[in-house]
Scaffold this active site. Structure first.
Site, PDB file in Angstrom:
ATOM      1  N   SER A   1       0.815  -1.222   0.000  1.00 47.99           N
ATOM      2  CA  SER A   1       0.000   0.000   0.000  1.00 47.99           C
ATOM      3  C   SER A   1       0.850   1.274   0.000  1.00 47.99           C
ATOM      4  CB  SER A   1      -0.887   0.015   1.245  1.00 47.99           C
ATOM      5  OG  SER A   1      -1.539   1.252   1.335  1.00 47.99           O
TER       6      SER A   1
ATOM      7  N   LYS B   1     -15.000  -3.360   1.283  1.00 49.14           N
ATOM      8  CA  LYS B   1     -15.748  -2.124   1.025  1.00 49.14           C
ATOM      9  C   LYS B   1     -17.256  -2.309   1.207  1.00 49.14           C
ATOM     10  CE  LYS B   1     -12.275   0.050  -1.946  1.00 49.14           C
ATOM     11  NZ  LYS B   1     -11.970   0.772  -3.169  1.00 49.14           N
TER      12      LYS B   1
ATOM     13  N   ASN C   1     -15.453   3.303   1.347  1.00 46.13           N
ATOM     14  CA  ASN C   1     -13.981   3.199   1.417  1.00 46.13           C
ATOM     15  C   ASN C   1     -13.396   4.113   2.483  1.00 46.13           C
ATOM     16  OD1 ASN C   1     -14.053   5.739   0.214  1.00 46.13           O
ATOM     17  ND2 ASN C   1     -12.173   5.353  -0.930  1.00 46.13           N
TER      18      ASN C   1
ATOM     19  N   ASP D   1     -13.783   7.279  -3.343  1.00 50.59           N
ATOM     20  CA  ASP D   1     -13.348   6.854  -4.680  1.00 50.59           C
ATOM     21  C   ASP D   1     -14.129   7.620  -5.750  1.00 50.59           C
ATOM     22  OD1 ASP D   1     -11.408   5.019  -3.942  1.00 50.59           O
ATOM     23  OD2 ASP D   1     -12.798   3.328  -3.880  1.00 50.59           O
TER      24      ASP D   1
HETATM   25  P1  NAP Z   1     -12.438  -6.585  -8.135  1.00 45.99           P
HETATM   26  O1  NAP Z   1     -13.809  -6.327  -7.611  1.00 45.99           O
HETATM   27  O2  NAP Z   1     -11.649  -7.675  -7.546  1.00 45.99           O
HETATM   28  O3  NAP Z   1     -12.452  -6.864  -9.728  1.00 45.99           O
HETATM   29  C1  NAP Z   1     -13.018  -6.040 -10.635  1.00 45.99           C
HETATM   30  C2  NAP Z   1     -13.555  -6.800 -11.828  1.00 45.99           C
HETATM   31  O4  NAP Z   1     -12.517  -7.115 -12.702  1.00 45.99           O
HETATM   32  C3  NAP Z   1     -14.220  -8.130 -11.528  1.00 45.99           C
HETATM   33  O5  NAP Z   1     -15.502  -7.952 -11.033  1.00 45.99           O
HETATM   34  C4  NAP Z   1     -14.185  -8.787 -12.896  1.00 45.99           C
HETATM   35  O6  NAP Z   1     -15.296  -8.351 -13.682  1.00 45.99           O
HETATM   36  C5  NAP Z   1     -12.914  -8.216 -13.525  1.00 45.99           C
HETATM   37  N1  NAP Z   1     -11.841  -9.204 -13.497  1.00 45.99           N
HETATM   38  C6  NAP Z   1     -11.249  -9.772 -12.427  1.00 45.99           C
HETATM   39  N2  NAP Z   1     -10.284 -10.635 -12.821  1.00 45.99           N
HETATM   40  C7  NAP Z   1     -10.270 -10.600 -14.183  1.00 45.99           C
HETATM   41  C8  NAP Z   1      -9.520 -11.271 -15.174  1.00 45.99           C
HETATM   42  N3  NAP Z   1      -8.575 -12.152 -14.858  1.00 45.99           N
HETATM   43  N4  NAP Z   1      -9.761 -10.983 -16.483  1.00 45.99           N
HETATM   44  C9  NAP Z   1     -10.719 -10.086 -16.830  1.00 45.99           C
HETATM   45  N5  NAP Z   1     -11.487  -9.440 -15.914  1.00 45.99           N
HETATM   46  C10 NAP Z   1     -11.250  -9.690 -14.619  1.00 45.99           C
HETATM   47  O7  NAP Z   1     -11.590  -5.272  -7.977  1.00 45.99           O
HETATM   48  P2  NAP Z   1     -12.037  -3.755  -7.788  1.00 45.99           P
HETATM   49  O8  NAP Z   1     -12.042  -3.437  -6.355  1.00 45.99           O
HETATM   50  O9  NAP Z   1     -13.242  -3.452  -8.587  1.00 45.99           O
HETATM   51  O10 NAP Z   1     -10.742  -3.035  -8.415  1.00 45.99           O
HETATM   52  C11 NAP Z   1     -10.416  -3.162  -9.783  1.00 45.99           C
HETATM   53  C12 NAP Z   1      -9.073  -2.504 -10.073  1.00 45.99           C
HETATM   54  O11 NAP Z   1      -9.129  -1.124  -9.784  1.00 45.99           O
HETATM   55  C13 NAP Z   1      -7.934  -3.067  -9.228  1.00 45.99           C
HETATM   56  O12 NAP Z   1      -6.796  -3.153 -10.003  1.00 45.99           O
HETATM   57  C14 NAP Z   1      -7.757  -2.016  -8.146  1.00 45.99           C
HETATM   58  O13 NAP Z   1      -6.434  -1.994  -7.648  1.00 45.99           O
HETATM   59  C15 NAP Z   1      -8.074  -0.754  -8.915  1.00 45.99           C
HETATM   60  N6  NAP Z   1      -8.537   0.325  -8.060  1.00 45.99           N
HETATM   61  C16 NAP Z   1      -7.807   1.473  -8.060  1.00 45.99           C
HETATM   62  C17 NAP Z   1      -8.219   2.540  -7.301  1.00 45.99           C
HETATM   63  C18 NAP Z   1      -7.408   3.811  -7.326  1.00 45.99           C
HETATM   64  O14 NAP Z   1      -7.565   4.634  -6.446  1.00 45.99           O
HETATM   65  N7  NAP Z   1      -6.583   4.004  -8.314  1.00 45.99           N
HETATM   66  C19 NAP Z   1      -9.372   2.455  -6.516  1.00 45.99           C
HETATM   67  C20 NAP Z   1     -10.096   1.270  -6.534  1.00 45.99           C
HETATM   68  C21 NAP Z   1      -9.675   0.203  -7.313  1.00 45.99           C
HETATM   69  P3  NAP Z   1     -16.101  -9.386 -14.624  1.00 45.99           P
HETATM   70  O15 NAP Z   1     -16.303 -10.618 -13.792  1.00 45.99           O
HETATM   71  O16 NAP Z   1     -17.348  -8.662 -14.918  1.00 45.99           O
HETATM   72  O17 NAP Z   1     -15.279  -9.654 -15.841  1.00 45.99           O
END
Ligand code: NAP
Length: 409
Positions: free
Chosen positions: A13, A56, A77, A93
């Site tokens: 982190s 979350k 968050n 977020d």
């Molecule tokens: P999550 O719930 O674990 O995953 C998001 C979605 O990604 C899943 O629901 C799935 O959608 C898809 N996915 C997962 N594995 C996959 C794979 N192997 N191939 C294709 N699609 C896949 O995560 P999240 O919390 O939404 O976060 C998503 C990303 O955003 C992460 O990388 C996180 O670090 C980033 N993030 C960044 C910030 C920031 O402040 N920059 C804030 C929040 C999150 P489907 O099942 O519909 O395909």
């Protein structure tokens, strides 16, 4: 005042560094198992918490009130303990992605936007896109808008990656092929480690707007800090902290012909910047357990390049390091994204007649001018900056330091 981050795995982190730059409060990492969340929230003395994967939604029943944005998105968050001991849940977020969308300079109103992934981050992105009046479509591995139906969306103007595909340590893969979208203007990737995912590097090579999720991370932290402290923090601090983190986290990678001064300059640069210095050739020797000429003798150039790629995979995943590479590392196309994923890449140029050839198998076996002509376009593709090493090492180091300072004066 005690604040912190609640999550399951927090080793990588950046939040403590960001909050240290945001305010005068203590900020700790709380790695808690799901079974102990209730006990943690009831018995820990905290003023404010950030909440990350996978809690979350888990924390919602423990909040006596939710902000309108947390309600709309269905995820929390940020939690603040009020003076009466009750908890209020926010979703910062939302502000984070809104700020990122604005910073990108892209215009969203009336445009088709593909949002990859249907998880928590995707919900936040879609809530913001609705506010920005974009026509968004969520692309999921399942359902009617799947990755097999992308031909229906060739008119898309913006892609937002809200999946973890391409994130450290599984770098070098992209969730989507950008060549399918002739009207594409920009790509926003919520991932910030590595700084340039394969998706963002693909966007850059197509001269599209490309932005990673670091801005969003800093912006959501700024809004959280406001809730923690009850004090307004000016938005200008987002840029200040973003630049500081970007500079602190990224590697400085030196490329160029064998003998151009990469190792000596890298060593001196590491000292001047108080950063660790890694010489890829030294790491190759450590990995192989024999000298570079011996590797060439035993396994030829192909064998050497295989070890080199393994070593680059490890050292380019680091952050805040100065890295000197071998002169021919650009010859393998899979090395270029590795060099570029977390780094500013500097091409050190030195006149050919000044390049030594002792102990350098490829420089001895080839005419240097021919080798240079072959590699020149590869150095060009790989590098962000060119620095001439004509006079002295000190002079080359000074030029690099000046360029680094000039970026964020
Ligand atoms: P999550 O719930 O674990 O995953 C998001 C979605 O990604 C899943 O629901 C799935 O959608 C898809 N996915 C997962 N594995 C996959 C794979 N192997 N191939 C294709 N699609 C896949 O995560 P999240 O919390 O939404 O976060 C998503 C990303 O955003 C992460 O990388 C996180 O670090 C980033 N993030 C960044 C910030 C920031 O402040 N920059 C804030 C929040 C999150 P489907 O099942 O519909 O395909």
């Amino acid at each position: 005042m005690q604040c912190g981050l609640l999550g399951a795995r927090l080793a990588h982190s950046y939040s403590p560094q960001i909050h240290q730059l945001l305010g005068n409060y203590s900020y700790r990492l709380f790695e808690v198992e799901e079974a102990h969340i209730a006990q943690f929230l009831n018995n820990t003395d905290f003023r404010g918490l950030n909440v990350t994967i996978p809690y979350k939604k888990t924390v919602i029943p423990f909040c006596q009130e939710l902000s309108p944005q947390a309600q709309k998105i269905g995820a929390v968050n940020t939690i603040v303990r009020r003076d009466d001991g009750t908890l209020i849940g926010h979703n910062t977020d939302y502000f984070g992605f809104m700020s990122m969308a604005q910073k990108s300079g892209l215009s969203f109103a009336g445009k088709k936007v593909l949002v990859l992934g249907s998880g928590g981050a995707s919900n936040t992105v879609c809530t913001v896109l609705k506010e920005l009046q974009a026509n968004y479509v969520v692309i999921s591995r399942n359902g009617e808008n799947s990755y097999n139906q992308l031909h229906l969306h060739q008119d898309c103007a913006i892609i937002v990656n809200a999946t973890p595909v391409g994130m450290y340590p599984n770098t070098g893969i992209s969730p989507i092929d950008l060549s399918l979208f002739p009207k594409l203007e920009g790509v926003l990737d919520l991932i910030y480690n590595p700084a340039k995912t394969k998706l963002l590097q693909d966007a850059e090579s197509r001269h599209l707007t490309a932005m990673n999720g670091l801005w969003m991370l800093v912006a959501q932290a700024k809004e959280s800090a406001q809730w923690f402290t009850g004090c307004k923090i000016d938005d200008s601090h987002i840029e200040r902290i973003y630049c500081a983190l970007q500079t602190q986290m990224r590697n400085i990678v030196l490329v160029g012909m064998p003998g151009c001064g990469k190792s000596t300059i890298g060593h001196a640069l590491g000292k001047a910047l108080n950063r660790p210095f890694v010489d890829a050739d030294d790491e190759i020797v450590k990995t192989a357990g024999i000298s570079i000429p011996a590797i060439f003798e035993q396994s030829g150039e192909a064998g050497f390049r295989t070890i080199e790629t393994q070593v680059l995979q490890q050292i380019t995943a680091k952050s805040g390091t100065v890295i000197a590479t071998g002169g021919g590392c650009v010859a393998r196309s899979e090395n270029i994204p590795l060099l570029r994923q977390n780094s500013v890449v500097i091409w050190i140029q030195r006149p050919l007649e000044a390049l030594p050839v002792d102990g350098r198998p490829l420089s001895q076996a080839n005419k240097l001018s021919l080798l240079y002509e072959k590699r020149r376009p590869l150095y060009e593709t790989a590098s962000d900056w060119v620095i001439e090493n004509k006079n002295s090492i000190e002079n080359a180091v000074e030029k690099i330091l000046a360029k680094l300072t000039g970026e964020h004066p």
